[in-house]
Write a protein that holds these residues in place. Structure first.
Motif, mmCIF file in Angstrom:
data_model
loop_
_atom_site.group_PDB
_atom_site.id
_atom_site.type_symbol
_atom_site.label_atom_id
_atom_site.label_comp_id
_atom_site.label_asym_id
_atom_site.label_seq_id
_atom_site.Cartn_x
_atom_site.Cartn_y
_atom_site.Cartn_z
ATOM 1 N N PHE A 52 11.201 -10.014 36.078
ATOM 2 C CA PHE A 52 10.120 -9.803 37.037
ATOM 3 C C PHE A 52 9.326 -11.079 37.303
ATOM 4 C CE2 PHE A 52 7.853 -9.298 33.061
ATOM 5 C CZ PHE A 52 6.569 -9.719 33.317
ATOM 6 N N MET A 53 9.517 -12.114 36.448
ATOM 7 C CA MET A 53 8.796 -13.367 36.617
ATOM 8 C C MET A 53 9.631 -14.432 37.341
ATOM 9 S SD MET A 53 7.099 -13.604 32.798
ATOM 10 C CE MET A 53 6.050 -15.005 33.198
ATOM 11 N N HIS A 54 10.915 -14.200 37.511
ATOM 12 C CA HIS A 54 11.811 -15.229 38.034
ATOM 13 C C HIS A 54 11.375 -15.765 39.389
ATOM 14 C CE1 HIS A 54 15.617 -14.146 35.462
ATOM 15 N NE2 HIS A 54 14.556 -14.435 34.734
ATOM 16 N N ALA A 55 11.145 -14.870 40.338
ATOM 17 C CA ALA A 55 10.885 -15.301 41.716
ATOM 18 C C ALA A 55 9.623 -16.144 41.811
ATOM 19 C CB ALA A 55 10.787 -14.080 42.632
ATOM 20 N N GLU A 56 8.537 -15.669 41.239
ATOM 21 C CA GLU A 56 7.263 -16.386 41.348
ATOM 22 C C GLU A 56 7.366 -17.779 40.737
ATOM 23 O OE1 GLU A 56 2.481 -15.849 40.329
ATOM 24 O OE2 GLU A 56 3.971 -14.565 39.335
ATOM 25 N N ILE A 57 7.927 -17.865 39.537
ATOM 26 C CA ILE A 57 8.000 -19.158 38.858
ATOM 27 C C ILE A 57 8.970 -20.091 39.569
ATOM 28 C CG2 ILE A 57 8.554 -20.337 36.710
ATOM 29 C CD1 ILE A 57 7.839 -17.753 35.223
ATOM 30 N N ALA A 66 10.799 -28.648 31.060
ATOM 31 C CA ALA A 66 9.936 -27.563 30.575
ATOM 32 C C ALA A 66 10.753 -26.282 30.596
ATOM 33 C CB ALA A 66 8.706 -27.416 31.459
ATOM 34 N N MET A 67 10.612 -25.479 29.569
ATOM 35 C CA MET A 67 11.294 -24.191 29.533
ATOM 36 C C MET A 67 10.277 -23.077 29.391
ATOM 37 S SD MET A 67 14.624 -23.008 27.364
ATOM 38 C CE MET A 67 13.777 -22.583 25.862
ATOM 39 N N ILE A 68 10.465 -22.015 30.163
ATOM 40 C CA ILE A 68 9.533 -20.891 30.167
ATOM 41 C C ILE A 68 10.237 -19.678 29.570
ATOM 42 C CG2 ILE A 68 8.081 -19.415 31.602
ATOM 43 C CD1 ILE A 68 8.011 -21.791 33.617
ATOM 44 N N GLY A 69 9.758 -19.248 28.409
ATOM 45 C CA GLY A 69 10.390 -18.159 27.671
ATOM 46 C C GLY A 69 11.047 -18.678 26.409
ATOM 47 N N TYR A 70 10.852 -17.992 25.281
ATOM 48 C CA TYR A 70 11.343 -18.517 24.014
ATOM 49 C C TYR A 70 12.003 -17.452 23.138
ATOM 50 C CZ TYR A 70 6.892 -16.581 22.337
ATOM 51 O OH TYR A 70 5.838 -15.753 22.055
ATOM 52 N N ALA A 71 12.338 -16.312 23.710
ATOM 53 C CA ALA A 71 12.984 -15.262 22.929
ATOM 54 C C ALA A 71 14.493 -15.509 22.889
ATOM 55 C CB ALA A 71 12.633 -13.892 23.496
ATOM 56 N N PHE A 72 15.305 -14.467 23.062
ATOM 57 C CA PHE A 72 16.754 -14.562 22.925
ATOM 58 C C PHE A 72 17.356 -15.680 23.783
ATOM 59 C CE2 PHE A 72 20.834 -12.302 24.445
ATOM 60 C CZ PHE A 72 21.628 -13.055 23.583
ATOM 61 N N MET A 73 17.118 -15.632 25.105
ATOM 62 C CA MET A 73 17.688 -16.647 25.978
ATOM 63 C C MET A 73 17.015 -18.000 25.771
ATOM 64 S SD MET A 73 20.316 -16.076 27.828
ATOM 65 C CE MET A 73 21.024 -15.278 26.401
ATOM 66 N N GLY A 74 15.735 -17.997 25.441
ATOM 67 C CA GLY A 74 15.054 -19.252 25.165
ATOM 68 C C GLY A 74 15.658 -19.961 23.968
ATOM 69 N N GLN A 99 12.930 -32.940 25.931
ATOM 70 C CA GLN A 99 12.424 -31.576 25.829
ATOM 71 C C GLN A 99 10.896 -31.632 25.716
ATOM 72 O OE1 GLN A 99 15.859 -30.471 22.760
ATOM 73 N NE2 GLN A 99 14.504 -28.720 23.111
ATOM 74 N N LYS A 100 10.225 -31.588 26.834
ATOM 75 C CA LYS A 100 8.777 -31.824 26.859
ATOM 76 C C LYS A 100 7.961 -30.646 26.340
ATOM 77 C CE LYS A 100 7.996 -35.923 28.893
ATOM 78 N NZ LYS A 100 7.070 -36.940 28.364
ATOM 79 N N VAL A 101 8.125 -29.476 26.976
ATOM 80 C CA VAL A 101 7.197 -28.389 26.671
ATOM 81 C C VAL A 101 7.887 -27.034 26.780
ATOM 82 C CG1 VAL A 101 6.354 -28.430 29.066
ATOM 83 C CG2 VAL A 101 4.960 -27.352 27.299
ATOM 84 N N LEU A 102 7.546 -26.166 25.832
ATOM 85 C CA LEU A 102 8.004 -24.778 25.822
ATOM 86 C C LEU A 102 6.805 -23.894 26.149
ATOM 87 C CD1 LEU A 102 10.324 -22.774 25.160
ATOM 88 C CD2 LEU A 102 9.487 -22.768 22.794
ATOM 89 N N VAL A 103 7.024 -22.942 27.067
ATOM 90 C CA VAL A 103 5.921 -22.117 27.575
ATOM 91 C C VAL A 103 6.133 -20.655 27.189
ATOM 92 C CG1 VAL A 103 4.595 -21.431 29.606
ATOM 93 C CG2 VAL A 103 5.706 -23.691 29.529
ATOM 94 N N GLY A 104 5.069 -20.027 26.703
ATOM 95 C CA GLY A 104 5.100 -18.603 26.390
ATOM 96 C C GLY A 104 3.701 -18.035 26.414
ATOM 97 N N SER A 115 3.870 -27.195 23.218
ATOM 98 C CA SER A 115 3.919 -25.838 23.752
ATOM 99 C C SER A 115 2.727 -25.597 24.660
ATOM 100 C CB SER A 115 3.933 -24.803 22.617
ATOM 101 O OG SER A 115 2.729 -24.891 21.870
ATOM 102 N N ALA A 116 2.821 -24.557 25.478
ATOM 103 C CA ALA A 116 1.745 -24.215 26.409
ATOM 104 C C ALA A 116 1.841 -22.732 26.735
ATOM 105 C CB ALA A 116 1.848 -25.052 27.678
ATOM 106 N N THR A 117 0.766 -22.181 27.288
ATOM 107 C CA THR A 117 0.749 -20.772 27.674
ATOM 108 C C THR A 117 0.595 -20.573 29.173
ATOM 109 O OG1 THR A 117 -1.643 -20.666 27.257
ATOM 110 C CG2 THR A 117 -0.170 -20.031 25.436
ATOM 111 N N ASP A 118 0.308 -21.621 29.916
ATOM 112 C CA ASP A 118 0.088 -21.513 31.364
ATOM 113 C C ASP A 118 1.209 -22.242 32.105
ATOM 114 O OD1 ASP A 118 -0.774 -21.390 33.963
ATOM 115 O OD2 ASP A 118 -2.612 -22.556 33.658
ATOM 116 N N TRP A 119 2.178 -21.481 32.623
ATOM 117 C CA TRP A 119 3.316 -22.123 33.284
ATOM 118 C C TRP A 119 2.900 -22.842 34.560
ATOM 119 C CZ3 TRP A 119 4.424 -20.635 38.225
ATOM 120 C CH2 TRP A 119 4.062 -19.352 38.649
ATOM 121 N N ARG A 120 1.864 -22.371 35.217
ATOM 122 C CA ARG A 120 1.428 -23.008 36.471
ATOM 123 C C ARG A 120 0.955 -24.439 36.235
ATOM 124 N NH1 ARG A 120 0.035 -17.755 36.525
ATOM 125 N NH2 ARG A 120 0.677 -16.477 38.325
#
Length: 397
Positions: free
Chosen positions: A95-100, A20-28, A49-54, A72-77
Motif C-alpha cells: 500500500f506504500m509502493h505508489a506514494e514512495i 536508501a532502503m525503505i522497509g527492514y522486515a523479510f524483504m528488507g 548503503q547510506k540509510v535504512l528507513v522504518g 537509520s531514519a523513520t521519515d522516508w520523505r
C-alpha cells in the motif's frame, strides 16, 4: 550476465551512489544481504548503503546496524529529499509502493520496488507513468521479480528464445506454500486487503505470471480466474479479525502466441513450503523447473529419435551459465538469496550504462492488469475477461 565481466573504467570515475532502503522486515533483510555482498562478487559501480528507513526508530536502528547500513531514519520523505541519496529501494508493504516510488522518481532518484508493483491497477498505472517521465531524464526504475535472476530460469529463457522448444503450446505454473494452513495462524498485514491488495494472488501468483511473460516473451489476451478464502477469520490484537484477501487462486491465461497457461497458487497447501513449479511444453521439447531444486533444469529434446528421448537433468552451475561465473568453482551450487544479489547487480549496471533495466514498471503494470482481471473474473463467477494490452515500451526507451 554470463561471467564476472569487467566494466570499463573512465578516467573520471562517477560519484559513489548513495542508497536508501525503505522497509527492514523479510524483504528488507533479503535486499540488505544483496547490497552488502554484490560488490564482493561482481564488478559494479561504487555505492554506499547510506540509510535504512522504518517506522519504529529503535527496531530500524538495530536492523541498520545488523544489515550494514550507515544510519537509520523513520521519515522516508526527508530521506528521499537528501542530496546524498541516488537510489531508493522500496521493500515496504504494497500500500506504500505508489506514494514512495512516485515521490522518489520525481525527486530524481533511481527506484527499485518489490513486487507486485502496487496494490491496485490505478496505482500501477500512475507508477508506470511516473517511471516513463523519469526515464526521459535518465532516471531508471525496476520492479523486483527476483526469480528472473535464477540462473536455471535465465537459461530456460535462453533455450526458449533460441527455438529449442519450437512453438510453445502450454505452460503449467504452480506456486504453493503452507504458512497459512493452520487456521490459528495470526492475522498480519498480508491478510488485509487495505495493506496487501490481495493474498496469494498478488504475493505469489505475480511471480508465476511474470515467469510466463518473461520466459515466453508473450502477452496475455484473456483471463479466467477463481479465488477462495478458506479461513475467513484469524486471531489478532482485537480478537478474531476478518481475513479480506484470498488464500488461494487459480487462473487460465490465453496468450497472444496461441499458447495457454494455467496458474495455481496457494498459501494453505499443507506440506509445501516454497514450491514454484514450471512446466513449459513446446512442439520440439519441454522444460521443467522446481524452485526447491533451483540449480536444476529438466529438458527434453523431442527432435531426437523417440527411442533416445527422455528428460535430462541440467545442473546449472557452470561458469558458462547465467550469473554463475561470479560465484564458486564449477559444481558448487548457489541459493535463493543469490537471486537478489543478481537483481541488484543488474540494476546497478543499468544505472551505470544509462539503459532501462528489466523488468520495468511497465512490465509490473502488465502483471497488475492480469491480477486485476483474475479478481474481476473470480467476482463474476469465472467470466472471461478480455485484456487490451498497449504496446510494450521498447528496451532502452
Amino acid at each position: 550476465m554470463r561471467k564476472n565481466e569487467k566494466m570499463s573504467h573512465q578516467s573520471n570515475p562517477p560519484k559513489t551512489l548513495g542508497v536508501a532502503m525503505i522497509g527492514y522486515a523479510f524483504m528488507g533483510k533479503a535486499h540488505s544481504n544483496a547490497w552488502r555482498n554484490v560488490a564482493s562478487y561482481f564488478d559494479v559501480p561504487a555505492f554506499e548503503q547510506k540509510v535504512l528507513v522504518g517506522r519504529d526508530a529503535e527496531q530500524v536502528a538495530e536492523a541498520a546496524a545488523k544489515y550494514g547500513w550507515s544510519e537509520s531514519a523513520t521519515d522516508w520523505r526527508s530521506v528521499i529529499a537528501r542530496d546524498d541519496i541516488d537510489i531508493v529501494d522500496i521493500c515496504a508493504p504494497g500500500f506504500m509502493h505508489a506514494e514512495i516510488a512516485i515521490a522518489a522518481l520525481e525527486a530524481g532518484k533511481h527506484v527499485l520496488v518489490e513486487k507486485p508493483l502496487a496494490n491496485t491497477l490505478a496505482e500501477a498505472e500512475a507508477m508506470a507513468a511516473a517511471a516513463k517521465t523519469a526515464r526521459i531524464k535518465g532516471i531508471q526504475s525496476m520492479v523486483g521479480f527476483n526469480y528472473r535472476r535464477v540462473p536455471a530460469l535465465a537459461l530456460a529463457k535462453d533455450l526458449i528464445s533460441e527455438g529449442r522448444l519450437g512453438q510453445v503450446r502450454h505452460v503449467r505454473a504452480a506456486y504453493l506454500q503452507d504458512w497459512l494452513a493452520d487456521d490459528q495462524s495470526p492475522m498480519t498485514w498480508r491478510l488485509d486487503k487495505d495493506t496487501a491488495g490481495s493474498g496469494a494472488l498478488g504475493d505469489i501468483a505475480s511471480h508465476a505470471i511474470d515467469q510466463v511473460l518473461f520466459l515466453l516473451g508473450d502477452q496475455v489476451t484473456d483471463v479466467s480466474g477463481r479465488m477462495h478464502t478458506f479461513t475467513t477469520h484469524r486471531p489478532g490484537s482485537k480478537g478474531l479479525e476478518e481475513v479480506t484477501v484470498d488464500d488461494a487462486a487459480w487462473a487460465t491465461l490465453s496468450l497472444a502466441s496461441g499458447a495457454i497457461a494455467s496458474i495455481e497458487v496457494s498459501r494453505v497447501a499443507t506440506g509445501q513450503k516454497n514450491s514454484l513449479q514450471l512446466e513449459i511444453y513446446g512442439e520440439k521439447g519441454t522444460i521443467l523447473f522446481d524452485l526447491e531444486n533451483l540449480n536444476e533444469l529438466g529438458f527434453l529434446d523431442a527432435t531426437v529419435p523417440v527411442r533416445e528421448q527422455g528428460f535430462r537433468r541440467i545442473l546449472v552451475n557452470e561458469p558458462e551459465h547465467p550469473y554463475i561465473g561470479a560465484w564458486w568453482p564449477q559444481g558448487h551450487i548457489i541459493g535463493w538469496e543469490h537471486t537478489f544479489t543478481h537483481e541488484i547487480r543488474d540494476f546497478l549496471h543499468a544505472i551505470s550504462l544509462g539503459t532501462a533495466p528489466s523488468p520495468s514498471f511497465e512490465d509490473g503494470l502488465a502483471v497488475q492488469r492480469i491480477l486485476t482481471a483474475i479478481e474481476e473474473s473470480a467476482a463474476a463467477k469465472s467470466a472471461l475477461i478480455q485484456l487490451a494490452n498497449p504496446p510494450r515500451t521498447p528496451e532502452g526507451a
